[in-house]
Motif scaffolding. Structure first.
Motif, PDB file in Angstrom:
ATOM      1  N   VAL A  33       0.837  -1.201   0.000  1.00 52.79           N
ATOM      2  CA  VAL A  33       0.000   0.000   0.000  1.00 52.79           C
ATOM      3  C   VAL A  33       0.873   1.253   0.000  1.00 52.79           C
ATOM      4  O   VAL A  33       0.623   2.198  -0.767  1.00 52.79           O
ATOM      5  CB  VAL A  33      -0.961  -0.007   1.212  1.00 52.79           C
ATOM      6  CG1 VAL A  33      -1.620   1.349   1.403  1.00 52.79           C
ATOM      7  CG2 VAL A  33      -2.011  -1.090   1.039  1.00 52.79           C
ATOM      8  N   VAL A  34       1.909   1.259   0.821  1.00 52.68           N
ATOM      9  CA  VAL A  34       2.793   2.433   0.871  1.00 52.68           C
ATOM     10  C   VAL A  34       3.518   2.608  -0.457  1.00 52.68           C
ATOM     11  O   VAL A  34       3.618   3.725  -0.974  1.00 52.68           O
ATOM     12  CB  VAL A  34       3.794   2.310   2.044  1.00 52.68           C
ATOM     13  CG1 VAL A  34       4.891   3.347   1.947  1.00 52.68           C
ATOM     14  CG2 VAL A  34       3.065   2.432   3.368  1.00 52.68           C
ATOM     15  N   PHE A  35       4.030   1.506  -1.016  1.00 53.79           N
ATOM     16  CA  PHE A  35       4.710   1.627  -2.301  1.00 53.79           C
ATOM     17  C   PHE A  35       3.751   2.114  -3.385  1.00 53.79           C
ATOM     18  O   PHE A  35       4.106   2.954  -4.211  1.00 53.79           O
ATOM     19  CB  PHE A  35       5.334   0.302  -2.736  1.00 53.79           C
ATOM     20  CG  PHE A  35       5.982   0.394  -4.086  1.00 53.79           C
ATOM     21  CD1 PHE A  35       7.204   1.027  -4.230  1.00 53.79           C
ATOM     22  CD2 PHE A  35       5.364  -0.112  -5.207  1.00 53.79           C
ATOM     23  CE1 PHE A  35       7.801   1.142  -5.476  1.00 53.79           C
ATOM     24  CE2 PHE A  35       5.940  -0.006  -6.459  1.00 53.79           C
ATOM     25  CZ  PHE A  35       7.165   0.619  -6.588  1.00 53.79           C
ATOM     26  N   GLY A  36       2.527   1.595  -3.383  1.00 55.75           N
ATOM     27  CA  GLY A  36       1.547   2.032  -4.366  1.00 55.75           C
ATOM     28  C   GLY A  36       1.207   3.503  -4.236  1.00 55.75           C
ATOM     29  O   GLY A  36       1.028   4.201  -5.237  1.00 55.75           O
ATOM     30  N   ALA A  37       1.134   3.978  -2.998  1.00 56.31           N
ATOM     31  CA  ALA A  37       0.802   5.391  -2.777  1.00 56.31           C
ATOM     32  C   ALA A  37       1.948   6.308  -3.178  1.00 56.31           C
ATOM     33  O   ALA A  37       1.724   7.383  -3.742  1.00 56.31           O
ATOM     34  CB  ALA A  37       0.439   5.612  -1.314  1.00 56.31           C
ATOM     35  N   VAL A  38       3.171   5.895  -2.892  1.00 54.11           N
ATOM     36  CA  VAL A  38       4.320   6.773  -3.170  1.00 54.11           C
ATOM     37  C   VAL A  38       4.888   6.526  -4.565  1.00 54.11           C
ATOM     38  O   VAL A  38       5.122   7.471  -5.326  1.00 54.11           O
ATOM     39  CB  VAL A  38       5.419   6.581  -2.091  1.00 54.11           C
ATOM     40  CG1 VAL A  38       6.647   7.426  -2.411  1.00 54.11           C
ATOM     41  CG2 VAL A  38       4.883   6.933  -0.721  1.00 54.11           C
ATOM     42  N   GLY A  39       5.126   5.273  -4.916  1.00 54.78           N
ATOM     43  CA  GLY A  39       5.754   4.973  -6.197  1.00 54.78           C
ATOM     44  C   GLY A  39       4.780   4.742  -7.336  1.00 54.78           C
ATOM     45  O   GLY A  39       5.172   4.742  -8.500  1.00 54.78           O
ATOM     46  N   GLY A  40       3.512   4.552  -6.996  1.00 55.59           N
ATOM     47  CA  GLY A  40       2.509   4.296  -8.020  1.00 55.59           C
ATOM     48  C   GLY A  40       2.392   5.353  -9.098  1.00 55.59           C
ATOM     49  O   GLY A  40       2.301   5.012 -10.287  1.00 55.59           O
ATOM     50  N   PRO A  41       2.379   6.618  -8.731  1.00 57.02           N
ATOM     51  CA  PRO A  41       2.276   7.641  -9.778  1.00 57.02           C
ATOM     52  C   PRO A  41       3.407   7.584 -10.806  1.00 57.02           C
ATOM     53  O   PRO A  41       3.198   7.891 -11.977  1.00 57.02           O
ATOM     54  CB  PRO A  41       2.329   8.955  -8.994  1.00 57.02           C
ATOM     55  CG  PRO A  41       1.776   8.593  -7.653  1.00 57.02           C
ATOM     56  CD  PRO A  41       2.262   7.198  -7.398  1.00 57.02           C
ATOM     57  N   ALA A  42       4.588   7.152 -10.370  1.00 59.94           N
ATOM     58  CA  ALA A  42       5.704   7.040 -11.316  1.00 59.94           C
ATOM     59  C   ALA A  42       5.445   5.926 -12.326  1.00 59.94           C
ATOM     60  O   ALA A  42       5.936   5.986 -13.454  1.00 59.94           O
ATOM     61  CB  ALA A  42       7.012   6.781 -10.565  1.00 59.94           C
ATOM     62  N   LEU A  43       4.695   4.923 -11.919  1.00 61.42           N
ATOM     63  CA  LEU A  43       4.389   3.816 -12.827  1.00 61.42           C
ATOM     64  C   LEU A  43       3.178   4.109 -13.710  1.00 61.42           C
ATOM     65  O   LEU A  43       3.072   3.575 -14.814  1.00 61.42           O
ATOM     66  CB  LEU A  43       4.141   2.541 -12.021  1.00 61.42           C
ATOM     67  CG  LEU A  43       5.311   2.055 -11.161  1.00 61.42           C
ATOM     68  CD1 LEU A  43       4.882   0.894 -10.284  1.00 61.42           C
ATOM     69  CD2 LEU A  43       6.487   1.671 -12.040  1.00 61.42           C
ATOM     70  N   LEU A  44       2.271   4.946 -13.214  1.00 65.43           N
ATOM     71  CA  LEU A  44       1.037   5.212 -13.950  1.00 65.43           C
ATOM     72  C   LEU A  44       1.135   6.384 -14.921  1.00 65.43           C
ATOM     73  O   LEU A  44       0.507   6.376 -15.978  1.00 65.43           O
ATOM     74  CB  LEU A  44      -0.103   5.481 -12.969  1.00 65.43           C
ATOM     75  CG  LEU A  44      -0.552   4.298 -12.123  1.00 65.43           C
ATOM     76  CD1 LEU A  44      -1.599   4.739 -11.110  1.00 65.43           C
ATOM     77  CD2 LEU A  44      -1.103   3.202 -13.017  1.00 65.43           C
ATOM     78  N   PHE A  45       1.892   7.390 -14.549  1.00 66.79           N
ATOM     79  CA  PHE A  45       1.935   8.622 -15.344  1.00 66.79           C
ATOM     80  C   PHE A  45       3.298   8.795 -15.988  1.00 66.79           C
ATOM     81  O   PHE A  45       4.309   8.273 -15.523  1.00 66.79           O
ATOM     82  CB  PHE A  45       1.617   9.833 -14.464  1.00 66.79           C
ATOM     83  CG  PHE A  45       0.288   9.728 -13.778  1.00 66.79           C
ATOM     84  CD1 PHE A  45      -0.899   9.726 -14.498  1.00 66.79           C
ATOM     85  CD2 PHE A  45       0.207   9.620 -12.405  1.00 66.79           C
ATOM     86  CE1 PHE A  45      -2.119   9.617 -13.870  1.00 66.79           C
ATOM     87  CE2 PHE A  45      -1.003   9.517 -11.757  1.00 66.79           C
ATOM     88  CZ  PHE A  45      -2.170   9.515 -12.496  1.00 66.79           C
ATOM     89  N   ASP A  46       3.312   9.569 -17.062  1.00 65.83           N
ATOM     90  CA  ASP A  46       4.567   9.878 -17.750  1.00 65.83           C
ATOM     91  C   ASP A  46       5.197  11.095 -17.080  1.00 65.83           C
ATOM     92  O   ASP A  46       4.929  12.235 -17.451  1.00 65.83           O
ATOM     93  CB  ASP A  46       4.279  10.143 -19.236  1.00 65.83           C
ATOM     94  CG  ASP A  46       5.548  10.267 -20.041  1.00 65.83           C
ATOM     95  OD1 ASP A  46       6.574   9.712 -19.606  1.00 65.83           O
ATOM     96  OD2 ASP A  46       5.510  10.911 -21.104  1.00 65.83           O
ATOM     97  N   LEU A  47       6.033  10.814 -16.094  1.00 66.47           N
ATOM     98  CA  LEU A  47       6.691  11.877 -15.333  1.00 66.47           C
ATOM     99  C   LEU A  47       8.128  12.035 -15.805  1.00 66.47           C
ATOM    100  O   LEU A  47       8.690  11.129 -16.431  1.00 66.47           O
ATOM    101  CB  LEU A  47       6.687  11.527 -13.839  1.00 66.47           C
ATOM    102  CG  LEU A  47       5.312  11.341 -13.195  1.00 66.47           C
ATOM    103  CD1 LEU A  47       5.466  10.840 -11.772  1.00 66.47           C
ATOM    104  CD2 LEU A  47       4.533  12.635 -13.236  1.00 66.47           C
ATOM    105  N   PRO A  48       8.745  13.178 -15.504  1.00 64.19           N
ATOM    106  CA  PRO A  48      10.166  13.329 -15.834  1.00 64.19           C
ATOM    107  C   PRO A  48      10.992  12.225 -15.158  1.00 64.19           C
ATOM    108  O   PRO A  48      10.638  11.724 -14.083  1.00 64.19           O
ATOM    109  CB  PRO A  48      10.524  14.702 -15.258  1.00 64.19           C
ATOM    110  CG  PRO A  48       9.234  15.429 -15.159  1.00 64.19           C
ATOM    111  CD  PRO A  48       8.185  14.382 -14.908  1.00 64.19           C
ATOM    112  N   ASP A  49      12.090  11.862 -15.802  1.00 71.26           N
ATOM    113  CA  ASP A  49      12.904  10.742 -15.320  1.00 71.26           C
ATOM    114  C   ASP A  49      13.382  10.927 -13.883  1.00 71.26           C
ATOM    115  O   ASP A  49      13.353   9.979 -13.094  1.00 71.26           O
ATOM    116  CB  ASP A  49      14.109  10.535 -16.239  1.00 71.26           C
ATOM    117  CG  ASP A  49      13.701   9.996 -17.591  1.00 71.26           C
ATOM    118  OD1 ASP A  49      12.607   9.395 -17.679  1.00 71.26           O
ATOM    119  OD2 ASP A  49      14.480  10.167 -18.557  1.00 71.26           O
ATOM    120  N   LEU A  50      13.826  12.117 -13.541  1.00 69.32           N
ATOM    121  CA  LEU A  50      14.335  12.361 -12.191  1.00 69.32           C
ATOM    122  C   LEU A  50      13.226  12.192 -11.152  1.00 69.32           C
ATOM    123  O   LEU A  50      13.424  11.527 -10.124  1.00 69.32           O
ATOM    124  CB  LEU A  50      14.924  13.774 -12.096  1.00 69.32           C
ATOM    125  CG  LEU A  50      15.505  14.162 -10.739  1.00 69.32           C
ATOM    126  CD1 LEU A  50      16.665  13.238 -10.384  1.00 69.32           C
ATOM    127  CD2 LEU A  50      15.952  15.612 -10.751  1.00 69.32           C
TER     128      LEU A  50
END
Length: 94
Positions: A33-50
């Protein structure tokens, strides 16, 4: 247990096994749950690499900390004997 260094009964060993299993499963769920909340947006959206790398690494680190903290808290509570004094009855403060 009959004191320090005494043999444990089968019921006590089974209770410890169940508690360890519960600690590991609940820790895995909390970490996910914590990983999904924090790291999930990086997997779902096209964010800058950094930003994506920062979110993923932060999510992994926080998930590990939460997982370890959950295992420790469950096992410490079990070790202290936070169980009802009689089977089938709840503690007065519950």
């Amino acid at each position: 247990m009959d004191g320090y260094g005494g043999r444990r009964t089968k019921a006590e060993r089974d209770a410890a096994t169940v508690e360890v299993g519960y600690a590991l499963v609940s820790a895995g769920f909390a970490a996910a749950v914590v990983f999904g909340a924090v790291g999930g947006p990086a997997l779902l959206f096209d964010l800058p690499d950094l930003l994506s790398a920062l979110l993923l690494r932060s999510g992994l680190a926080l998930a590990a900390v939460v997982g370890v903290a959950r295992v420790v808290s469950v096992l410490v509570r079990f070790r202290r004997g936070a169980q009802p004094s009689q089977p089938g009855r709840t503690s007065p403060d519950s």
